[in-house]
Scaffold this active site. Structure first.
Site, PDB file in Angstrom:
ATOM      1  N   GLU A  31       2.842   1.006   2.020  1.00 29.46           N
ATOM      2  CA  GLU A  31       3.492   2.324   2.142  1.00 29.46           C
ATOM      3  C   GLU A  31       3.552   2.613   3.635  1.00 29.46           C
ATOM      4  O   GLU A  31       2.531   2.941   4.247  1.00 29.46           O
ATOM      5  CB  GLU A  31       2.652   3.396   1.426  1.00 29.46           C
ATOM      6  CG  GLU A  31       2.505   3.190  -0.058  1.00 29.46           C
ATOM      7  CD  GLU A  31       3.738   3.634  -0.844  1.00 29.46           C
ATOM      8  OE1 GLU A  31       4.610   4.308  -0.271  1.00 29.46           O
ATOM      9  OE2 GLU A  31       3.812   3.276  -2.031  1.00 29.46           O
ATOM     10  N   CYS A  55       4.994  10.882   6.385  1.00 29.25           N
ATOM     11  CA  CYS A  55       5.894   9.721   6.384  1.00 29.25           C
ATOM     12  C   CYS A  55       7.272  10.059   5.828  1.00 29.25           C
ATOM     13  O   CYS A  55       8.266   9.479   6.226  1.00 29.25           O
ATOM     14  CB  CYS A  55       5.263   8.599   5.585  1.00 29.25           C
ATOM     15  SG  CYS A  55       4.750   9.156   3.950  1.00 29.25           S
ATOM     16  N   GLU A  83       9.955   6.324  14.481  1.00 34.90           N
ATOM     17  CA  GLU A  83       9.154   7.398  13.903  1.00 34.90           C
ATOM     18  C   GLU A  83       8.418   8.142  15.023  1.00 34.90           C
ATOM     19  O   GLU A  83       7.786   7.525  15.876  1.00 34.90           O
ATOM     20  CB  GLU A  83       8.136   6.769  12.948  1.00 34.90           C
ATOM     21  CG  GLU A  83       7.439   7.760  12.086  1.00 34.90           C
ATOM     22  CD  GLU A  83       6.536   7.072  11.067  1.00 34.90           C
ATOM     23  OE1 GLU A  83       5.775   6.170  11.461  1.00 34.90           O
ATOM     24  OE2 GLU A  83       6.584   7.459   9.890  1.00 34.90           O
TER      25      GLU A  83
HETATM   26  P1  NAD Z   1      -1.983   2.867  11.475  1.00 36.07           P
HETATM   27  O1  NAD Z   1      -1.049   1.811  11.012  1.00 36.07           O
HETATM   28  O2  NAD Z   1      -2.286   2.976  12.917  1.00 36.07           O
HETATM   29  O3  NAD Z   1      -3.403   2.702  10.755  1.00 36.07           O
HETATM   30  C1  NAD Z   1      -3.517   2.730   9.356  1.00 36.07           C
HETATM   31  C2  NAD Z   1      -4.807   2.019   8.951  1.00 36.07           C
HETATM   32  O4  NAD Z   1      -4.703   0.619   9.233  1.00 36.07           O
HETATM   33  C3  NAD Z   1      -6.064   2.513   9.642  1.00 36.07           C
HETATM   34  O5  NAD Z   1      -7.097   2.623   8.687  1.00 36.07           O
HETATM   35  C4  NAD Z   1      -6.348   1.394  10.632  1.00 36.07           C
HETATM   36  O6  NAD Z   1      -7.722   1.312  10.971  1.00 36.07           O
HETATM   37  C5  NAD Z   1      -5.907   0.184   9.856  1.00 36.07           C
HETATM   38  N1  NAD Z   1      -5.574  -1.013  10.647  1.00 36.07           N
HETATM   39  C6  NAD Z   1      -5.113  -1.066  11.919  1.00 36.07           C
HETATM   40  N2  NAD Z   1      -4.896  -2.358  12.277  1.00 36.07           N
HETATM   41  C7  NAD Z   1      -5.232  -3.118  11.208  1.00 36.07           C
HETATM   42  C8  NAD Z   1      -5.216  -4.516  10.945  1.00 36.07           C
HETATM   43  N3  NAD Z   1      -4.797  -5.391  11.868  1.00 36.07           N
HETATM   44  N4  NAD Z   1      -5.616  -4.960   9.739  1.00 36.07           N
HETATM   45  C9  NAD Z   1      -6.007  -4.084   8.782  1.00 36.07           C
HETATM   46  N5  NAD Z   1      -6.051  -2.740   8.971  1.00 36.07           N
HETATM   47  C10 NAD Z   1      -5.658  -2.267  10.167  1.00 36.07           C
HETATM   48  O7  NAD Z   1      -1.397   4.248  10.907  1.00 36.07           O
HETATM   49  P2  NAD Z   1      -1.824   5.746  11.259  1.00 36.07           P
HETATM   50  O8  NAD Z   1      -1.423   6.057  12.658  1.00 36.07           O
HETATM   51  O9  NAD Z   1      -3.212   6.011  10.831  1.00 36.07           O
HETATM   52  O10 NAD Z   1      -0.886   6.566  10.241  1.00 36.07           O
HETATM   53  C11 NAD Z   1       0.406   6.944  10.518  1.00 36.07           C
HETATM   54  C12 NAD Z   1       1.393   5.997   9.863  1.00 36.07           C
HETATM   55  O11 NAD Z   1       1.188   5.957   8.448  1.00 36.07           O
HETATM   56  C13 NAD Z   1       2.830   6.454  10.032  1.00 36.07           C
HETATM   57  O12 NAD Z   1       3.627   5.349  10.384  1.00 36.07           O
HETATM   58  C14 NAD Z   1       3.217   6.972   8.657  1.00 36.07           C
HETATM   59  O13 NAD Z   1       4.591   6.939   8.376  1.00 36.07           O
HETATM   60  C15 NAD Z   1       2.441   6.070   7.774  1.00 36.07           C
HETATM   61  N6  NAD Z   1       2.268   6.690   6.457  1.00 36.07           N
HETATM   62  C16 NAD Z   1       3.003   6.205   5.403  1.00 36.07           C
HETATM   63  C17 NAD Z   1       2.901   6.799   4.153  1.00 36.07           C
HETATM   64  C18 NAD Z   1       3.680   6.295   2.980  1.00 36.07           C
HETATM   65  O14 NAD Z   1       3.324   6.624   1.853  1.00 36.07           O
HETATM   66  N7  NAD Z   1       4.740   5.522   3.176  1.00 36.07           N
HETATM   67  C19 NAD Z   1       2.033   7.883   3.973  1.00 36.07           C
HETATM   68  C20 NAD Z   1       1.314   8.361   5.069  1.00 36.07           C
HETATM   69  C21 NAD Z   1       1.436   7.739   6.307  1.00 36.07           C
END
Ligand code: NAD
Length: 489
Positions: A262, A296, A392
């Site tokens: 997601e 998102c 975004e």
């Molecule tokens: P992010 O991608 O920076 O981090 C998300 C998670 O991934 C965190 O828990 C982080 O620690 C982990 N992570 C980072 N690198 C990783 C790796 N290499 N391997 C495994 N895990 C790893 O996202 P964010 O800044 O916390 O959140 C914002 C983003 O989330 C936005 O792009 C938003 O659109 C998206 N989002 C999507 C939805 C949806 O349902 N489509 C919902 C909410 C947020």
């Protein structure tokens, strides 16, 4: 929830591993984005603790009857729902202080609504058919009866972003548990305490067996990398940025895990030439300011007929002036802060570059103290191919883009790598629906229709993701399908 505290009174939360709440050897701070003050400390899970969590989930899946005892799972989900309701007010205060969610929003998408996801899956499990007949076939002079059974998918790594930690944790946890999976849940580095609080609640107030749910926190990427590469993990359910999603998909490919993503969005709100501009201007302005734009599926591009561009931009700017923002604890505050200084700098940088690229700053573009607030911001005359229209922002920033005709509006709406959501406004609902069918996105709202709910599948087309969360489809993601055949005797 009885949580140890530091001398300052701030909470020190614990990991949940194999049914036990454990402290970390080291901790990292979580700050209140509205003030910059410390909310509490989260354990820095070590590699050994993450491995122990995965092993516990594997053991619970392979050696207990969790995966096969549907009635026990219904009871556990019922109990989890009751525990969440009983402890809702503690979760509310933590969600406001750690996530920067407004009190108003915790009465909806940030807390109260997500609890209903647990209720939904507990009820769905009572009636969901785990067996399906697919008919007999004749083979080698013998009739064969064939059927499908749906089985639990295995050990799930569930990885969360920072913005809606309750919603996203429960949208993964509830269907995974309903399906009979076991879970290692990792909170986001910016909002770990809210996710750890869920783990404490599960340990102290539910009968979910040890190892079935494990909860980790970490400020770095090592734990996340382990969760997406470990051979004992069967399914990765990830919500976060498209960039991290790409990395996770690649990492999980070595062991051919099922990966559900997601990811990000750049959704368009399209005002057709017959739309009620006054009503839609309010919708556009208040829509992008929900959780300070950190959603998102928010519509961050406003597509308007070129001939009415200036008039509409002025009306949206006036509506933005009515958005009450600041202290999220105040019941009348509509918009709270961004999550961190880093996020605010990112948003501000994108706004400045948009202006350099030729967009007009109609209102906003300013930081506000204390904490990490950012004024509702409107950019007009935005080039649909520019950074602010393609990438975004994750802040309260709306880009107004002029279009020539309906075909041009569809082309612009579909012109990003994303495909998560969108909305169209027209006085002619049939015309609006016909246009909505041409947009490549997983959800779509017609004239402000609200699609969101525990029974509504949510997810993305294109680089907004793979799979669907919530609804029946959200349960099916965590099920395996086994096809059986036996001679008719
Ligand atoms: P992010 O991608 O920076 O981090 C998300 C998670 O991934 C965190 O828990 C982080 O620690 C982990 N992570 C980072 N690198 C990783 C790796 N290499 N391997 C495994 N895990 C790893 O996202 P964010 O800044 O916390 O959140 C914002 C983003 O989330 C936005 O792009 C938003 O659109 C998206 N989002 C999507 C939805 C949806 O349902 N489509 C919902 C909410 C947020």
């Amino acid at each position: 929830m009885e949580t140890p505290t530091m001398e300052s009174g701030a909470a020190v939360k614990r990991l949940l591993i194999d049914g036990k709440l454990v402290e970390g050897e080291q901790t990292f701070p979580s700050r209140n984005p509205a003030t910059g003050e410390l909310v509490g400390e989260a354990p820095e899970a070590t590699r050994a603790q993450a491995e122990a969590a995965i092993e516990a989930a594997r053991r619970a899946f392979d050696t207990t009857d969790w995966a096969t005892d549907v009635q026990a799972r219904i009871r556990s989900l019922d109990r989890l729902y009751d525990a969440l309701v009983e402890h809702k007010e503690e979760l509310r205060e933590l969600t406001i202080s750690e996530v920067g969610a407004t009190r108003q929003l915790t009465h909806g998408a940030q807390l109260d609504d997500p609890l209903e996801i647990v209720r939904f899956y507990a009820d769905l499990l009572r009636t969901f058919p785990m067996r399906e007949e697919i008919g007999e076939v004749e083979s080698m002079g013998q009739r064969h009866l064939r059927w499908i059974e749906k089985e639990a998918g295995g050990v799930v790594s569930a990885i969360l972003p920072y913005n809606y930690p309750n919603q996203l944790a429960l949208a993964k946890l509830a269907p995974a548990l309903a399906a009979g999976c076991t879970v290692v849940l990792k909170g986001a580095p910016d909002t770990p305490l809210t996710t750890l609080a869920l783990g404490e609640l599960i340990a102290e107030h539910t009968d979910i067996p040890p190892g079935v749910v494990n909860v980790l926190s970490s400020s770095g990427t090592e734990v996340g990398e382990l969760l997406t590469t470990h051979p004992d993990v069967d399914i990765v359910s990830f919500t976060g940025s498209t960039e991290t999603g790409r990395r996770i998909m690649a990492a999980a490919s070595r062991t051919i895990k099922r990966v559900f993503l997601e990811l990000g969005g750049k959704s368009a709100m399209i005002l057709l030439d017959d739309a009620d501009v006054d009503a839609t201007a309010m919708f556009a302005a208040f829509g992008i300011c929900v959780h300070a734009g950190q959603g998102c599926a928010l519509t961050s591009r406003l597509l308007v007929p070129r001939a009415r561009h200036d008039e509409i931009a002025a009306k949206v700017a006036a509506a933005m002036g009515k958005v009450r923002y600041g202290d999220p604890t105040h019941p009348k505050t509509y918009m709270g802060p961004l999550i961190s200084e880093k996020q605010r700098d990112k948003v501000d940088g994108m706004v400045k570059r948009a202006v350099e690229a030729g967009a007009t700053l109609v209102t906003g573009g300013e930081k506000a103290e204390p904490g990490f607030h950012y004024a509702p911001t409107l950019l007009s005359n935005v080039d649909p191919d520019s950074e602010i229209a393609q990438d975004e922002v994750f802040g309260p920033v709306l880009a107004v883009i002029p279009y020539e005709d309906d075909d041009d509006a569809v082309r612009i709406a579909n012109s990003t790598i994303y495909g998560l959501s969108g909305t169209v406004f027209s006085r002619d609902q049939e015309r609006a629906i016909a246009l909505a069918r041409r947009i490549r996105s997983g959800t779509f709202s017609i004239n402000g229709g609200n699609y969101f709910g525990a029974n509504a599948p949510f997810g993305g087309y294109k680089q907004s993701g793979i799979g669907r969360e919530m609804g029946v489809q959200g349960l099916e993601e965590f099920l395996q399908i086994k096809t059986f055949a036996a001679p008719v005797v």
